[in-house]
Design a protein around this motif. Structure first.
Motif, PDB file in Angstrom:
ATOM      1  N   LEU A  95     -75.314  -7.360  20.033  1.00 20.58           N
ATOM      2  CA  LEU A  95     -75.953  -8.637  20.176  1.00 20.58           C
ATOM      3  C   LEU A  95     -75.642  -9.397  21.564  1.00 20.58           C
ATOM      4  CD1 LEU A  95     -74.473  -9.753  16.681  1.00 20.58           C
ATOM      5  CD2 LEU A  95     -76.912  -9.207  16.920  1.00 20.58           C
ATOM      6  N   ARG A  96     -76.997  -9.887  21.918  1.00 14.18           N
ATOM      7  CA  ARG A  96     -76.941 -10.720  22.990  1.00 14.18           C
ATOM      8  C   ARG A  96     -76.528 -12.252  22.784  1.00 14.18           C
ATOM      9  NH1 ARG A  96     -79.997  -7.230  27.713  1.00 14.18           N
ATOM     10  NH2 ARG A  96     -81.171  -6.046  26.272  1.00 14.18           N
ATOM     11  N   VAL A  97     -75.950 -12.882  23.875  1.00 14.45           N
ATOM     12  CA  VAL A  97     -75.414 -14.166  23.654  1.00 14.45           C
ATOM     13  C   VAL A  97     -75.996 -15.108  24.679  1.00 14.45           C
ATOM     14  CG1 VAL A  97     -73.127 -15.690  23.493  1.00 14.45           C
ATOM     15  CG2 VAL A  97     -73.301 -13.096  22.907  1.00 14.45           C
ATOM     16  N   LEU A  98     -76.669 -16.295  24.046  1.00 12.34           N
ATOM     17  CA  LEU A  98     -77.123 -17.431  24.958  1.00 12.34           C
ATOM     18  C   LEU A  98     -76.196 -18.494  24.460  1.00 12.34           C
ATOM     19  CD1 LEU A  98     -81.009 -17.388  23.950  1.00 12.34           C
ATOM     20  CD2 LEU A  98     -79.751 -16.060  25.773  1.00 12.34           C
ATOM     21  N   VAL A  99     -75.907 -19.257  25.541  1.00 15.96           N
ATOM     22  CA  VAL A  99     -75.044 -20.540  25.397  1.00 15.96           C
ATOM     23  C   VAL A  99     -75.849 -21.579  25.553  1.00 15.96           C
ATOM     24  CG1 VAL A  99     -72.895 -19.446  25.670  1.00 15.96           C
ATOM     25  CG2 VAL A  99     -73.970 -20.213  27.652  1.00 15.96           C
ATOM     26  N   VAL A 195     -72.533 -13.770  29.499  1.00 17.97           N
ATOM     27  CA  VAL A 195     -73.632 -14.367  28.709  1.00 17.97           C
ATOM     28  C   VAL A 195     -74.913 -13.767  29.079  1.00 17.97           C
ATOM     29  CG1 VAL A 195     -72.325 -16.502  28.215  1.00 17.97           C
ATOM     30  CG2 VAL A 195     -74.031 -16.461  29.961  1.00 17.97           C
ATOM     31  N   ASP A 196     -75.885 -13.776  28.154  1.00 13.99           N
ATOM     32  CA  ASP A 196     -77.202 -12.964  28.582  1.00 13.99           C
ATOM     33  C   ASP A 196     -78.259 -14.264  28.807  1.00 13.99           C
ATOM     34  OD1 ASP A 196     -76.821 -10.089  27.767  1.00 13.99           O
ATOM     35  OD2 ASP A 196     -75.791 -11.357  26.080  1.00 13.99           O
ATOM     36  N   GLY A 197     -77.757 -15.538  28.623  1.00 10.10           N
ATOM     37  CA  GLY A 197     -78.952 -16.429  29.188  1.00 10.10           C
ATOM     38  C   GLY A 197     -78.360 -17.918  28.342  1.00 10.10           C
ATOM     39  N   PHE A 198     -79.276 -18.652  28.775  1.00  4.07           N
ATOM     40  CA  PHE A 198     -78.901 -20.150  28.372  1.00  4.07           C
ATOM     41  C   PHE A 198     -80.308 -21.037  27.579  1.00  4.07           C
ATOM     42  CE2 PHE A 198     -76.769 -18.954  32.181  1.00  4.07           C
ATOM     43  CZ  PHE A 198     -75.598 -19.611  31.991  1.00  4.07           C
ATOM     44  N   ARG A 199     -79.772 -21.754  26.749  1.00  8.81           N
ATOM     45  CA  ARG A 199     -80.928 -22.608  26.081  1.00  8.81           C
ATOM     46  C   ARG A 199     -80.433 -24.046  26.859  1.00  8.81           C
ATOM     47  NH1 ARG A 199     -79.980 -27.943  23.386  1.00  8.81           N
ATOM     48  NH2 ARG A 199     -81.623 -27.965  21.685  1.00  8.81           N
TER      49      ARG A 199
END
Ligand code: NOJ
Length: 527
Positions: A95-99, A195-199
């Motif tokens: 699973l990737r993770v966006l913070v 982390v794989d990205g940002f919201r």
């Protein structure tokens, strides 16, 4: 990896509102260890990535959207080491993770704001925010907070500061190079932790007209003429961030939270060299109506295709009434500006459930990526009778509105509330039949519908990124489209059952077919 191959182009991203997801230490507040314990559940559900709502150190005036330290974890959620372990565990589970990045404002407890308050008028510390003298006893201008009331609060020394949200959330001044440098560094801090990205929270709000003009009785549309929503200068910031993130290898993504009037303005955020994706709020707010949905789908695909960005399909999040409730009302759509008008109005939850099941198959069949807000896979509804004493949403005190009804902790197991752990907000007793435990293995449950659809998405090359073709002879009130190779989706929003066409086998349906017909408010996938 280039944009064209980016994982986000067809990912299903599960939104975790940590406080209400899973509580490992039994204090009633969900935490990072709770998320870690439930990763097998998310893996089995079949999502590709998680978006974690803010987990930073915060006084929690606005559920963590008031950040006191962007480089530390709030003790109620866990520790920085625990966050690093969660990221590693997610990756281990595929699973990737966006913070969640909160750049428009800090907490009033952030070191910068405290320094600004004590440094006084005219200081460099105050120049990181928007401090101004008032107009006599009145605030510097007529801007309003999104949570109600003036957007300005006065300090004892007489100066006022701007907050487009709660007074505890002072707005940063993005014209100040120190602010730009600080956020480059915050991005890198989390990218360095994998982390794989940002919201991006309030992505349309960062740039302000520095002359701070009044808005007046007739606000201009969001866009270049508006003094603080969706100004053109904001794109400079995203081009800069894109360079920061691309230095990490090109497989990290940004998703913008931007509430705009017009999808063509939204498309500007996802132009090449800016952000990768944006939440599709036009789809979320759209009424349960075939013509309206088709128009939104077409407009979305056209506008985003023009800039080479993938669509996202969103039905719910932590700020809006859960869609099972919305779809059970006489009025099923809403405008952002009066999003709470229907709150507490009559709702038929059985109708809402049928439509929510159909909407799940629709949104997971459309070209692009999709978001699942925690609990929608269980068919949760909005809890509209929360005890007032427990409401924490700052918009309650300022505007008599609350978003806490969609933030009630998930029911995991057992037959009595709290279902599988303590809960900071009371769950309805009727959720006994909606626990993850109860639904697992029940082929008619919402959870198994989501699991089936998500597993088919992985299996079928037609689903995810790509295009769609509408069937030219679809009946009025029916959404009917094909995706190649060999996939067709029908959603019946008319007032009578429709014959399911021959020529494909039924691979998923939101309701049982009756004599080869698709019931009203149901969807079917043919493959
Ligand atoms: C949007 C977030 O989703 C919402 O929960 C928050 O209150 C505002 N931005 C302010 O940060």
């Amino acid at each position: 990896m280039t944009d064209v191959a980016g994982w986000w182009r067809d990912a299903v991203i599960y939104q975790v509102y940590i406080r209400s997801f899973a509580d490992a230490d039994g204090d009633g507040i969900g935490d990072i260890d709770g998320v870690r314990l439930r990763l097998p559940y998310l893996r089995a559900l079949g999502v590709d990535a998680l978006w974690l709502n803010p987990w930073y150190r915060s006084p929690m005036v606005d559920g963590g959207y008031d950040v006191a330290d962007y480089r530390d974890i709030d003790p109620s959620f866990g520790t920085l080491a625990g966050a690093e372990e969660l990221i590693a565990d997610c990756h281990h589970h595929g699973l990737r993770v966006l913070v969640d990045l909160v750049p428009n404002h800090t907490s009033d407890q952030h070191a910068w704001f405290r320094e600004a308050v004590s440094a006084g008028p005219g200081s460099a510390e105050r120049a990181r925010y928007w401090f101004r003298p008032g107009r006599g006893d009145a605030p510097p201008n007529d801007w309003r907070s999104s949570f109600g009331g003036s957007a300005w609060t006065q300090l004892p020394d007489g100066e006022w500061y701007l907050h487009l949200f709660a007074p505890e959330q002072p707005d940063l001044n993005w014209d100040n190079p120190e602010v730009l440098a600080e956020f480059d560094s915050i991005l890198r801090f989390w990218l360095d932790r994998g982390v794989d990205g940002f919201r991006i929270d309030v992505a349309h709000g960062l740039a302000k007209d520095a002359s701070l003009p009044d808005i007046g009785a007739e606000p201009p549309p969001r866009g270049s003429a508006h003094p603080h929503w969706d100004r053109d200068e904001v794109h400079e910031i995203y081009r800069r961030w894109r360079r920061v993130i691309d230095a990490y290898g090109g497989d990290r993504e940004f998703v913008a939270e931007a509430w705009l009037d017009d999808i063509s303005r939204l498309a500007r955020y996802v132009r090449p060299h800016e952000l990768h994706t944006a939440f599709n709020f036009d789809f979320l707010t759209c009424p349960w109506d075939a013509a309206a949905l088709r128009a939104v789908i077409d407009k979305t695909l056209t506008a985003l295709h023009a800039v080479g960005a993938p669509a996202t399909w969103v039905l719910s999040n932590h700020d809006v009434v859960r869609h099972r409730t919305r779809y059970g009302r006489a009025e099923t759509g809403f405008a952002f500006a009066d999003r709470r008008r229907l709150y507490g109005s009559p709702v038929d939850l059985a109708l809402g459930e049928r439509r929510a099941r159909a909407a799940a198959l629709l949104s997971l069949a459309l070209p692009g990526g999709a978001y699942v807000y925690q609990g929608e896979e269980l068919g949760l509804w909005e809890v509209e009778d929360l005890p007032v004493s427990l409401i924490r949403d700052p918009s309650w005190a300022r505007a008599g509105e609350t978003r806490d009804g969609c933030r009630v902790p998930l029911p995991w197991s057992g037959t009595e509330p709290p279902f599988g752990g303590a809960a900071w907000l009371p769950q309805p007793r009727e959720w006994e039949v909606l626990t993850a435990e109860r639904q697992t293995g029940d082929p008619d449950s919402m959870l198994e519908l989501y699991r089936r659809a998500l597993s088919l998405r992985k299996e079928l090359p037609a689903l995810g990124d790509g295009g769609l073709v509408w069937e030219p002879d679809a009946r009025r009130g029916v959404l009917d489209f094909r995706r190649e190779p060999g996939f067709r989706c029908l959603v019946n929003l008319s007032d009578s059952p429709v014959v399911v066409p021959s020529g494909g086998s039924v691979i998923a349906s939101s309701a049982p077919l009756t004599s080869g017909r698709l019931p009203v408010d149901a969807a079917v996938w043919l493959g």
